[in-house]
Motif scaffolding. Structure first.
Motif, PDB file in Angstrom:
ATOM      1  N   GLU A 155      11.355   9.572  55.070  1.00 34.80           N
ATOM      2  CA  GLU A 155      10.846  11.008  54.270  1.00 34.80           C
ATOM      3  C   GLU A 155       9.542  11.517  54.466  1.00 34.80           C
ATOM      4  OE1 GLU A 155      11.947   8.167  50.045  1.00 34.80           O
ATOM      5  OE2 GLU A 155      10.172   7.815  50.624  1.00 34.80           O
ATOM      6  N   THR A 156       8.449  11.017  55.253  1.00 33.58           N
ATOM      7  CA  THR A 156       7.603  12.029  55.778  1.00 33.58           C
ATOM      8  C   THR A 156       8.560  12.986  57.101  1.00 33.58           C
ATOM      9  OG1 THR A 156       5.853  10.272  55.403  1.00 33.58           O
ATOM     10  CG2 THR A 156       5.162  11.595  57.085  1.00 33.58           C
ATOM     11  N   LEU A 157       9.216  13.346  57.426  1.00 33.87           N
ATOM     12  CA  LEU A 157       9.566  13.305  58.308  1.00 33.87           C
ATOM     13  C   LEU A 157      10.266  14.808  57.522  1.00 33.87           C
ATOM     14  CD1 LEU A 157      10.444  14.201  61.561  1.00 33.87           C
ATOM     15  CD2 LEU A 157      12.286  12.688  61.258  1.00 33.87           C
ATOM     16  N   GLN A 158      11.193  14.485  56.287  1.00 33.23           N
ATOM     17  CA  GLN A 158      11.582  15.166  55.524  1.00 33.23           C
ATOM     18  C   GLN A 158      11.129  15.760  54.823  1.00 33.23           C
ATOM     19  OE1 GLN A 158      13.718  13.425  52.436  1.00 33.23           O
ATOM     20  NE2 GLN A 158      15.129  15.176  52.861  1.00 33.23           N
ATOM     21  N   ARG A 159       9.510  16.172  54.254  1.00 34.08           N
ATOM     22  CA  ARG A 159       8.605  16.627  53.805  1.00 34.08           C
ATOM     23  C   ARG A 159       8.054  17.363  54.557  1.00 34.08           C
ATOM     24  NH1 ARG A 159       6.559  12.016  51.512  1.00 34.08           N
ATOM     25  NH2 ARG A 159       4.998  11.841  52.768  1.00 34.08           N
ATOM     26  N   GLN A 160       7.957  17.664  55.799  1.00 42.41           N
ATOM     27  CA  GLN A 160       7.319  17.850  57.217  1.00 42.41           C
ATOM     28  C   GLN A 160       8.333  19.287  56.897  1.00 42.41           C
ATOM     29  OE1 GLN A 160       4.449  17.709  57.464  1.00 42.41           O
ATOM     30  NE2 GLN A 160       3.560  15.395  57.898  1.00 42.41           N
ATOM     31  N   MET A 161       9.235  18.737  57.707  1.00 40.66           N
ATOM     32  CA  MET A 161      10.852  19.711  57.566  1.00 40.66           C
ATOM     33  C   MET A 161      10.394  20.287  57.311  1.00 40.66           C
ATOM     34  SD  MET A 161      12.928  17.759  60.435  1.00 40.66           S
ATOM     35  CE  MET A 161      14.128  18.441  60.376  1.00 40.66           C
ATOM     36  N   ILE A 162      10.672  20.248  55.829  1.00 33.46           N
ATOM     37  CA  ILE A 162      10.976  20.944  54.679  1.00 33.46           C
ATOM     38  C   ILE A 162       9.678  22.016  54.468  1.00 33.46           C
ATOM     39  CG2 ILE A 162      10.723  21.615  51.794  1.00 33.46           C
ATOM     40  CD1 ILE A 162      12.532  18.880  51.513  1.00 33.46           C
ATOM     41  N   SER A 163       8.340  21.861  54.804  1.00 31.66           N
ATOM     42  CA  SER A 163       7.404  22.211  54.853  1.00 31.66           C
ATOM     43  C   SER A 163       7.990  23.544  55.808  1.00 31.66           C
ATOM     44  CB  SER A 163       6.422  21.629  54.554  1.00 31.66           C
ATOM     45  OG  SER A 163       5.305  22.313  55.122  1.00 31.66           O
ATOM     46  N   ILE A 164       7.455  22.836  57.134  1.00 36.80           N
ATOM     47  CA  ILE A 164       8.105  24.136  58.373  1.00 36.80           C
ATOM     48  C   ILE A 164       8.911  24.880  57.607  1.00 36.80           C
ATOM     49  CG2 ILE A 164       8.542  24.497  60.776  1.00 36.80           C
ATOM     50  CD1 ILE A 164       7.420  21.654  60.975  1.00 36.80           C
ATOM     51  N   ASP A 165      10.335  24.647  57.725  1.00 34.78           N
ATOM     52  CA  ASP A 165      11.657  25.396  57.267  1.00 34.78           C
ATOM     53  C   ASP A 165      11.079  26.131  56.025  1.00 34.78           C
ATOM     54  OD1 ASP A 165      14.814  25.810  57.349  1.00 34.78           O
ATOM     55  OD2 ASP A 165      14.517  25.047  54.991  1.00 34.78           O
TER      56      ASP A 165
ATOM     57  N   PRO B 143      18.457  25.579  64.186  1.00 35.78           N
ATOM     58  CA  PRO B 143      19.006  24.395  63.642  1.00 35.78           C
ATOM     59  C   PRO B 143      17.554  23.224  63.500  1.00 35.78           C
ATOM     60  CG  PRO B 143      18.385  25.347  65.737  1.00 35.78           C
ATOM     61  CD  PRO B 143      18.119  26.597  65.293  1.00 35.78           C
ATOM     62  N   LEU B 144      16.942  24.205  62.744  1.00 36.71           N
ATOM     63  CA  LEU B 144      16.000  23.133  61.104  1.00 36.71           C
ATOM     64  C   LEU B 144      16.710  22.923  60.682  1.00 36.71           C
ATOM     65  CD1 LEU B 144      13.267  22.775  61.271  1.00 36.71           C
ATOM     66  CD2 LEU B 144      12.232  24.214  59.799  1.00 36.71           C
ATOM     67  N   THR B 145      17.749  24.365  59.727  1.00 37.76           N
ATOM     68  CA  THR B 145      18.257  24.153  58.634  1.00 37.76           C
ATOM     69  C   THR B 145      18.767  22.765  58.759  1.00 37.76           C
ATOM     70  OG1 THR B 145      17.715  25.904  58.099  1.00 37.76           O
ATOM     71  CG2 THR B 145      19.309  25.497  56.552  1.00 37.76           C
ATOM     72  N   SER B 146      19.778  22.766  60.401  1.00 38.90           N
ATOM     73  CA  SER B 146      20.782  22.159  60.188  1.00 38.90           C
ATOM     74  C   SER B 146      20.590  20.471  60.312  1.00 38.90           C
ATOM     75  CB  SER B 146      22.381  23.186  61.462  1.00 38.90           C
ATOM     76  OG  SER B 146      21.464  21.853  62.860  1.00 38.90           O
ATOM     77  N   ALA B 147      19.043  20.492  61.112  1.00 39.59           N
ATOM     78  CA  ALA B 147      18.521  19.312  60.713  1.00 39.59           C
ATOM     79  C   ALA B 147      18.441  18.164  59.719  1.00 39.59           C
ATOM     80  CB  ALA B 147      17.258  18.692  62.098  1.00 39.59           C
ATOM     81  N   LEU B 148      17.889  19.625  58.978  1.00 34.91           N
ATOM     82  CA  LEU B 148      17.295  18.573  57.472  1.00 34.91           C
ATOM     83  C   LEU B 148      18.536  18.183  56.704  1.00 34.91           C
ATOM     84  CD1 LEU B 148      14.988  21.682  56.480  1.00 34.91           C
ATOM     85  CD2 LEU B 148      15.131  18.923  55.896  1.00 34.91           C
ATOM     86  N   LEU B 149      20.584  18.905  57.000  1.00 30.72           N
ATOM     87  CA  LEU B 149      21.155  17.978  56.568  1.00 30.72           C
ATOM     88  C   LEU B 149      21.552  17.197  57.364  1.00 30.72           C
ATOM     89  CD1 LEU B 149      23.584  21.385  57.059  1.00 30.72           C
ATOM     90  CD2 LEU B 149      22.358  21.100  54.876  1.00 30.72           C
ATOM     91  N   TYR B 150      21.028  15.972  58.150  1.00 32.25           N
ATOM     92  CA  TYR B 150      21.481  15.104  58.820  1.00 32.25           C
ATOM     93  C   TYR B 150      20.112  13.531  57.481  1.00 32.25           C
ATOM     94  CZ  TYR B 150      23.995  16.831  61.808  1.00 32.25           C
ATOM     95  OH  TYR B 150      25.665  17.068  62.297  1.00 32.25           O
ATOM     96  N   LEU B 151      18.977  14.398  57.464  1.00 33.38           N
ATOM     97  CA  LEU B 151      17.983  13.613  57.160  1.00 33.38           C
ATOM     98  C   LEU B 151      18.668  12.693  55.705  1.00 33.38           C
ATOM     99  CD1 LEU B 151      14.629  15.315  57.991  1.00 33.38           C
ATOM    100  CD2 LEU B 151      15.924  13.200  58.874  1.00 33.38           C
ATOM    101  N   PRO B 152      18.782  13.623  54.397  1.00 31.82           N
ATOM    102  CA  PRO B 152      19.737  12.848  53.666  1.00 31.82           C
ATOM    103  C   PRO B 152      20.069  11.216  54.113  1.00 31.82           C
ATOM    104  CG  PRO B 152      19.910  14.452  52.951  1.00 31.82           C
ATOM    105  CD  PRO B 152      19.328  14.591  53.894  1.00 31.82           C
ATOM    106  N   LEU B 153      21.558  11.227  55.379  1.00 33.43           N
ATOM    107  CA  LEU B 153      21.950  10.794  55.371  1.00 33.43           C
ATOM    108  C   LEU B 153      21.590   9.334  56.448  1.00 33.43           C
ATOM    109  CD1 LEU B 153      25.095  13.283  57.054  1.00 33.43           C
ATOM    110  CD2 LEU B 153      25.286  12.273  55.185  1.00 33.43           C
TER     111      LEU B 153
END
Ligand code: ADP
Length: 345
Positions: free
Chosen positions: A168-178, A142-152
């Motif tokens: 951007e903050t959300l994306q950084r944090q999610m990339i770090s968890i991923d 789910p995290l990987t798929s959620a990450l795909l939506y962030l650039p959109l």
């Protein structure tokens, strides 16, 4: 007299160990002696067991394995293998069998075996595998798929500065968890011996160039010196090792300091060094940084940033290739992380 006493002691020892110890006649596979633990393991009394043959307490599907192992006795081989046995109450118990044959004029006459109950180990393995699949399916995917939506989302909010900052903050944090999840799953696979490589003949130079390119947004000067001969390796995993080492070099040195990737070819392997001129690592910490997550001392934790799984994984990947990974470093002057990849398997 002394001999008799020591034979008695052995008998007593066998009778009281926790593992089931037994002998069976080679031809008929009838039990000829069993200890108390064998009674506890199978639920049968000694008397009942001595009237049984091995295959009467083994599920059908395991019989070919046992037959194969018995066959090896002709070649005088001791064997260790895992099967299940059927207890008197019909339940199955997983056991590890270690057995060896007793010979008379080179002909096997009896098998001496030890059966160890491995139920708790099997349960732990099962729980671990459920846990890995839970993390993979319920967290990582789910995290990987959620990450795909962030650039959109990022594209849509470009004009609104505050929202863009949030995304951007959300994306950084999610990339770090991923990343942490990916590393964690890698470590779990390595720990249970399920880590596999997909090796082929590859050009490491191309991988190095590709990884250096990935770091272009950091504006760091990263230079490659030397050229590697082709090796037999898993390109994705070698890329992972290089990315990790270069990312550390970037993290632990200043922006104006360059990073060198030094490549040399030895007789049997390529040696790649990732050199930085940053903060360096104290001598006493140099061995600890490769298994930081196993450490219990708190002292070093203060100096270590990040989650500390990266180097452990890098070293395991290199080890699986048959290579080595080590560090040479001077505090305040910088570090070089070296790793080798053999040309052949
Ligand atoms: P992380 O960087 O996420 O903590 P690593 O396993 O990659 O995990 O590194 C473990 C530790 O080793 C780091 O926290 C850091 O203290 C030390 N380290 C790794 N690379 C370097 C480097 N190039 N220079 C100085 N220290 C380093």
């Amino acid at each position: 007299m002394l001999q008799k006493r020591s034979a008695d002691r052995y008998k007593e020892l066998v009778e009281n160990v926790n593992d089931a110890v037994y002998t069976v006649e080679f031809k008929t596979l009838e039990f000829t002696s069993v200890n108390q633990a064998a009674e506890r393991l199978t639920g049968y009394t000694k008397h009942a067991l001595l009237h049984k043959k091995v295959f009467e307490i083994i599920p059908k599907e395991y019989i070919p394995i046992v037959q194969k192992m018995i066959g090896l006795k002709h070649k005088k081989k001791s064997t260790v293998y895992e099967i299940e046995i059927i207890r008197k109450d019909g339940t199955l118990v997983p056991v590890e069998i270690s057995s060896t044959a007793l010979y008379d004029n080179d002909i096997p006459v009896e098998i001496l075996g030890v059966a160890r109950d491995i139920s708790s180990r099997k349960l732990l393995e099962k729980q671990r595998s459920i846990f890995i699949s839970l993390i993979t399916h319920e967290v990582k995917n789910p995290l990987t798929s959620a990450l795909l939506y962030l650039p959109l989302l990022q594209k849509r909010v470009q004009k609104d500065d505050t929202s863009l900052h949030y995304v951007e903050t959300l994306q950084r944090q999610m990339i770090s968890i991923d990343r942490l999840m990916t590393d964690f799953l890698d470590v779990m696979q390595m720990r249970v011996g399920k880590f596999r490589l997909h090796r082929e003949r590859i050009d490491v130079n191309e991988i190095i160039d590709e990884v250096i390119n990935q770091f272009s947004p950091t504006n760091r000067v990263i230079r490659k010196e030397g050229s590697a001969k082709k090796v037999f390796a898993d390109a994705t995993r070698i890329k992972q090792v290089l990315t990790n080492l270069i990312s550390n070099a970037v993290k632990y040195s200043r922006d104006e300091e360059e990073i060198l990737i030094q490549v040399t070819n030895n007789v049997s392997h390529v040696v790649i060094g990732v050199k930085d001129f940053g903060e360096g690592i104290a001598k006493e910490d140099q061995s600890k940084i490769f298994h930081v997550f196993e450490r219990t001392d708190v002292v070093l934790k203060k100096t270590i940033k990040g989650h500390g799984l990266g180097l452990y994984i890098c070293r395991e990947i290199v080890k699986h290739h048959g290579g080595k990974l080590w560090v040479e470093s001077t505090l305040g002057k910088g570090s070089t992380f070296f790793f080798t990849i053999p040309y052949k398997v």
